[in-house]
Design a protein around this motif. Structure first.
Motif, PDB file in Angstrom:
ATOM      1  N   MET A   1     -12.887  36.437 -88.233  1.00 47.40           N
ATOM      2  CA  MET A   1     -12.844  36.890 -89.624  1.00 47.40           C
ATOM      3  C   MET A   1     -12.752  38.410 -89.680  1.00 47.40           C
ATOM      4  O   MET A   1     -13.282  39.095 -88.827  1.00 47.40           O
ATOM      5  CB  MET A   1     -14.106  36.405 -90.355  1.00 47.40           C
ATOM      6  N   LYS A   2     -12.083  38.868 -90.698  1.00 45.30           N
ATOM      7  CA  LYS A   2     -11.886  40.307 -90.847  1.00 45.30           C
ATOM      8  C   LYS A   2     -13.222  41.019 -91.056  1.00 45.30           C
ATOM      9  O   LYS A   2     -14.086  40.542 -91.778  1.00 45.30           O
ATOM     10  CB  LYS A   2     -10.984  40.547 -92.050  1.00 45.30           C
ATOM     11  N   GLU A  14     -15.797  39.750 -93.937  1.00 43.09           N
ATOM     12  CA  GLU A  14     -15.159  39.956 -95.232  1.00 43.09           C
ATOM     13  C   GLU A  14     -15.742  39.083 -96.337  1.00 43.09           C
ATOM     14  O   GLU A  14     -15.670  39.447 -97.510  1.00 43.09           O
ATOM     15  CB  GLU A  14     -13.645  39.733 -95.140  1.00 43.09           C
ATOM     16  N   ILE A  15     -16.318  37.917 -95.988  1.00 41.03           N
ATOM     17  CA  ILE A  15     -16.851  37.060 -97.054  1.00 41.03           C
ATOM     18  C   ILE A  15     -18.087  37.659 -97.730  1.00 41.03           C
ATOM     19  O   ILE A  15     -18.538  37.161 -98.747  1.00 41.03           O
ATOM     20  CB  ILE A  15     -17.181  35.627 -96.559  1.00 41.03           C
ATOM     21  N   TYR A  19     -13.432  42.172-103.635  1.00 43.63           N
ATOM     22  CA  TYR A  19     -12.336  43.126-103.709  1.00 43.63           C
ATOM     23  C   TYR A  19     -12.210  43.611-105.150  1.00 43.63           C
ATOM     24  O   TYR A  19     -12.298  42.815-106.082  1.00 43.63           O
ATOM     25  CB  TYR A  19     -11.060  42.418-103.267  1.00 43.63           C
ATOM     26  N   GLN A  22      -6.968  48.226-106.956  1.00 42.27           N
ATOM     27  CA  GLN A  22      -6.570  49.618-106.796  1.00 42.27           C
ATOM     28  C   GLN A  22      -7.674  50.589-107.225  1.00 42.27           C
ATOM     29  O   GLN A  22      -8.276  50.423-108.291  1.00 42.27           O
ATOM     30  CB  GLN A  22      -5.315  49.860-107.645  1.00 42.27           C
ATOM     31  N   ASN A  48       0.546  48.366-106.175  1.00 38.58           N
ATOM     32  CA  ASN A  48       0.883  47.212-105.330  1.00 38.58           C
ATOM     33  C   ASN A  48       1.793  47.616-104.174  1.00 38.58           C
ATOM     34  O   ASN A  48       2.845  47.004-103.953  1.00 38.58           O
ATOM     35  CB  ASN A  48       1.556  46.137-106.190  1.00 38.58           C
ATOM     36  N   LYS A  50       3.553  48.356-100.484  1.00 33.65           N
ATOM     37  CA  LYS A  50       3.662  47.764 -99.145  1.00 33.65           C
ATOM     38  C   LYS A  50       3.422  48.911 -98.184  1.00 33.65           C
ATOM     39  O   LYS A  50       4.311  49.696 -97.905  1.00 33.65           O
ATOM     40  CB  LYS A  50       5.048  47.158 -98.957  1.00 33.65           C
ATOM     41  N   ARG A  71      -6.270  50.955 -96.873  1.00 41.58           N
ATOM     42  CA  ARG A  71      -5.842  49.858 -96.000  1.00 41.58           C
ATOM     43  C   ARG A  71      -4.319  49.835 -95.963  1.00 41.58           C
ATOM     44  O   ARG A  71      -3.657  50.116 -96.959  1.00 41.58           O
ATOM     45  CB  ARG A  71      -6.381  48.522 -96.546  1.00 41.58           C
ATOM     46  N   THR A  73      -1.407  47.580 -96.158  1.00 41.90           N
ATOM     47  CA  THR A  73      -1.292  46.202 -96.644  1.00 41.90           C
ATOM     48  C   THR A  73      -0.326  45.359 -95.815  1.00 41.90           C
ATOM     49  O   THR A  73      -0.211  44.167 -96.042  1.00 41.90           O
ATOM     50  CB  THR A  73      -0.848  46.168 -98.123  1.00 41.90           C
ATOM     51  N   VAL A  74       0.365  45.985 -94.855  1.00 39.25           N
ATOM     52  CA  VAL A  74       1.241  45.197 -93.973  1.00 39.25           C
ATOM     53  C   VAL A  74       0.435  44.626 -92.807  1.00 39.25           C
ATOM     54  O   VAL A  74       0.599  43.487 -92.409  1.00 39.25           O
ATOM     55  CB  VAL A  74       2.413  46.051 -93.454  1.00 39.25           C
ATOM     56  N   ASP A  76      -3.101  44.936 -92.699  1.00 37.42           N
ATOM     57  CA  ASP A  76      -4.479  44.729 -93.174  1.00 37.42           C
ATOM     58  C   ASP A  76      -5.505  45.580 -92.420  1.00 37.42           C
ATOM     59  O   ASP A  76      -6.700  45.343 -92.512  1.00 37.42           O
ATOM     60  CB  ASP A  76      -4.892  43.248 -93.110  1.00 37.42           C
TER      61      ASP A  76
ATOM     62  N   SER B 261       7.296  44.423-106.728  1.00 39.09           N
ATOM     63  CA  SER B 261       6.768  45.770-107.004  1.00 39.09           C
ATOM     64  C   SER B 261       7.503  46.810-106.180  1.00 39.09           C
ATOM     65  O   SER B 261       7.793  47.909-106.648  1.00 39.09           O
ATOM     66  CB  SER B 261       5.274  45.848-106.683  1.00 39.09           C
ATOM     67  N   VAL B 262       7.819  46.452-104.917  1.00 37.59           N
ATOM     68  CA  VAL B 262       8.479  47.390-104.007  1.00 37.59           C
ATOM     69  C   VAL B 262       9.893  47.686-104.499  1.00 37.59           C
ATOM     70  O   VAL B 262      10.324  48.841-104.530  1.00 37.59           O
ATOM     71  CB  VAL B 262       8.510  46.801-102.570  1.00 37.59           C
ATOM     72  N   LEU B 273       1.807  43.646-111.431  1.00 40.03           N
ATOM     73  CA  LEU B 273       1.788  42.592-110.403  1.00 40.03           C
ATOM     74  C   LEU B 273       0.935  43.028-109.228  1.00 40.03           C
ATOM     75  O   LEU B 273       0.846  44.218-108.923  1.00 40.03           O
ATOM     76  CB  LEU B 273       3.204  42.332-109.867  1.00 40.03           C
ATOM     77  N   ALA B 319      -8.504  36.862-100.897  1.00 39.31           N
ATOM     78  CA  ALA B 319      -9.272  37.574-101.917  1.00 39.31           C
ATOM     79  C   ALA B 319      -8.729  38.961-102.190  1.00 39.31           C
ATOM     80  O   ALA B 319      -9.121  39.599-103.157  1.00 39.31           O
ATOM     81  CB  ALA B 319     -10.735  37.658-101.486  1.00 39.31           C
ATOM     82  N   THR B 321      -5.185  41.860-101.923  1.00 45.36           N
ATOM     83  CA  THR B 321      -3.733  41.982-101.851  1.00 45.36           C
ATOM     84  C   THR B 321      -3.298  42.244-100.418  1.00 45.36           C
ATOM     85  O   THR B 321      -4.029  42.859 -99.637  1.00 45.36           O
ATOM     86  CB  THR B 321      -3.240  43.162-102.715  1.00 45.36           C
ATOM     87  N   SER B 322      -2.101  41.773-100.091  1.00 46.71           N
ATOM     88  CA  SER B 322      -1.582  42.018 -98.751  1.00 46.71           C
ATOM     89  C   SER B 322      -0.127  41.599 -98.670  1.00 46.71           C
ATOM     90  O   SER B 322       0.319  40.724 -99.402  1.00 46.71           O
ATOM     91  CB  SER B 322      -2.408  41.232 -97.718  1.00 46.71           C
ATOM     92  N   TYR B 323       0.601  42.246 -97.761  1.00 43.14           N
ATOM     93  CA  TYR B 323       1.973  41.840 -97.442  1.00 43.14           C
ATOM     94  C   TYR B 323       2.040  41.289 -96.018  1.00 43.14           C
ATOM     95  O   TYR B 323       3.093  41.251 -95.404  1.00 43.14           O
ATOM     96  CB  TYR B 323       2.926  43.035 -97.562  1.00 43.14           C
ATOM     97  N   SER B 324       0.898  40.892 -95.482  1.00 47.48           N
ATOM     98  CA  SER B 324       0.802  40.562 -94.063  1.00 47.48           C
ATOM     99  C   SER B 324       1.457  39.229 -93.704  1.00 47.48           C
ATOM    100  O   SER B 324       1.710  38.970 -92.538  1.00 47.48           O
ATOM    101  CB  SER B 324      -0.664  40.520 -93.650  1.00 47.48           C
TER     102      SER B 324
END
Lengths: 80, 435
Positions: A1-2, A14-15, A19, A22, A48, A50, A71, A73-74, A76, B261-262, B273, B319, B321-324
């Motif tokens: 787990m993260k 993480e649990i 979150y 932004q 949002n 990337k 973070r 987001t690609v 994590d 969004s990108v 979004l 939980a 956001t992510s693009y993973s």
């Protein structure tokens, strides 16, 4: 787990966290003076991205502390 | 739920545009050892220098948009620009559930428009999308769920959308594998059944729309990423920059799901979004054992059996956001724990694959099918966790929006402006679960 680095408790699963989306969104000082578009943007528009994302977390099942993290987001991964 | 390992790029010269499938052709091909099937759609290596409309994103919604632009609005100089291969994103990664039993009248109208198109889509496209209206059963596990289901059923029936209540005995009769009456963490107190709901084959939907659109003149360009949106001195859209050359065009439709969004940021538009990973997984194929679609909003579980025999299972979103394109294992585990209680025989199933798709969630969990403040820029996004069901309807009304520069009456309420006016279509609250 993260694992998420809480500034007080250190890395925890993480649990234990919630979150908050932004970071750095500031509520307009005088909502009545904003236009609909400005108020809509405050409520709903988000970067949002990337890539690097500055975001809000809370260690709700631990110390309760609110804090900000960056973070990618690609991947994590949190960026110190 | 497979997707090809590498992009399928047929030779555009081989394509006969009116090459319709028929019984006679099937027989001929049978005797010829199936060697005479040509490429089913043209796939040019690079786009032309100019088009009337460029669609960014070659998933089901984008391809459907291109098809209806050509079919219903006679706009045939259209390119679909896809970064990977068509149908390789969320179109190829979802649980293929089709239903229209949404609470809000605007949503019911939009999704039911889509269900009606699903009913004749295979004939329309001359391509078997394997639409299977086997019934979608939404389980209720507590008093709150029952009340929410009843409210949906009554609202749906007033809106002319079929939805009916099944008590536990009727649930057991409709879907025998369910553990009705067992001492469960999430007991089954009944369910709301939409009989017209069901599934379709996801790849066939992408391929069918691509084939039909291509036959009408649409260019489908794969392995081509959009890197910029060009605007003229007035601020209006004037073209698209891609990794395979620039395109001049007056209209761009962005249908990029989790990456909306990108792409929109390339034109300086901030979207309401957020992109989240959503997971699904499939089991090894087994004999027919699960007769319908079962879903539970409370435990975020979505179950059906594909025609190949795999149990197709969807879980909830992560939980954050992510693009993973990978979801947290604990999210899937939570869903699987609950599913193994609901359907005890699944405990012995081996799961073959799991994956995460990136879904674009809007604040009210309703889609955005809209013009934007940028002239010539249109956006079809925000389908979140449930866009597959809307594929034909979404493309149909979005094509109308692009062709007329005005929304179709069905998608007019789904504008970007609703986030300014506050006229939200709040399916997030309507679903009455934690999102």
């Amino acid at each position: 787990m993260k694992l998420i680095p809480c500034p007080i408790c250190g890395e925890r699963a993480e649990i234990e966290f919630t979150y908050g989306g932004q970071a750095g969104l500031t509520r307009p000082a005088d909502p009545a003076a904003t236009t609909e578009a400005e108020w809509g943007a405050f409520l709903y528009a988000r970067e949002n991205p990337k890539g690097m994302h500055r975001e809000r977390w809370r260690h709700i099942h631990g110390c309760g502390q609110f804090f900000n993290l960056t973070r990618d987001t690609v991947t994590d991964r949190f960026i110190p | 739920m497979s997707h090809p390992d590498k992009p399928y790029i047929p030779d555009r010269n081989k394509v006969a545009p009116m090459d319709r499938f028929s019984l006679a052709k099937l027989l001929r091909q049978g005797f010829a050892g199936q060697t005479g099937w040509g490429a089913q759609w043209r796939a040019p290596e690079r786009p032309e220098a100019a088009y009337d409309v460029v669609i960014v994103g070659g998933g089901g919604h984008g391809l459907a948009t291109a098809y209806y632009l050509a079919k219903e609005h006679n706009i045939r100089r259209v390119a679909v620009i896809e970064r990977g291969w068509i149908g390789g994103g969320n179109t190829g990664r979802n649980t293929t559930i089709i239903r229209s039993n949404y609470l809000m009248p605007e949503s019911a109208a939009l999704y039911d428009h889509s269900v009606k198109l699903w009913e004749t889509l295979s004939q329309q496209l001359n391509y078997n999308v394997m639409y299977s209206p086997r019934g979608v059963l939404m389980l209720a596990h507590n008093v709150h769920d029952v009340q929410s289901a009843m409210r949906h059923i009554h609202a749906n029936r007033l809106a002319g959308v079929d939805n009916e209540w099944l008590d536990p005995a009727q649930v057991k009769a409709f879907c025998p594998p369910l553990n009705v009456g067992g001492p469960l963490r999430y007991p089954i107190l009944g369910g709301a059944l939409q009989r017209r709901g069901g599934t379709a084959r996801h790849d066939a939907v992408a391929w069918g729309f691509a084939r039909a659109a291509s036959a009408l003149g649409v260019d489908i360009v794969q392995n081509c990423a959009v890197t910029g949106l060009k605007r003229d001195a007035t601020g209006a859209i004037s073209g698209v920059e891609t990794t395979r050359g620039d395109i001049a065009c007056k209209k761009v439709g962005v249908v990029a799901a989790g990456h909306t969004s990108v792409v929109m940021a390339m034109a300086g538009v901030r979207m309401p979004l957020e992109s989240y990973p959503l997971q699904a997984l499939v089991s090894e194929p087994v004999k027919p054992a699960f007769p319908c679609v079962v879903m539970s909003n409370t435990i975020h579980a979505y179950i059906s059996q594909s025609d190949k025999g795999e149990m197709v299972i969807g879980a909830g979103t992560d939980a954050y956001t992510s693009y993973s394109q990978t979801g947290g294992l604990h999210i899937a585990t939570q869903t699987l724990d609950a599913i193994c209680e609901l359907v005890p025989q699944f405990r012995r199933l081996r799961m073959l694959r799991n994956w995460g798709g990136i879904v674009d969630l809007s604040p009210d969990r309703s889609p955005i099918l809209s013009k934007t403040d940028v002239a010539g820029l249109y956006v079809n996004s925000g389908w979140g966790t449930g866009g597959f069901k809307a594929t034909p309807g979404s493309g149909n009304v979005f094509a109308h929006t692009i062709a007329h520069d005005e929304p179709h009456p069905i998608n007019a309420p789904f504008s970007l402006a609703r986030f300014d006016t506050g006229l939200l279509i709040d399916e997030a609250a309507a679903a009455a679960v934690a999102h």
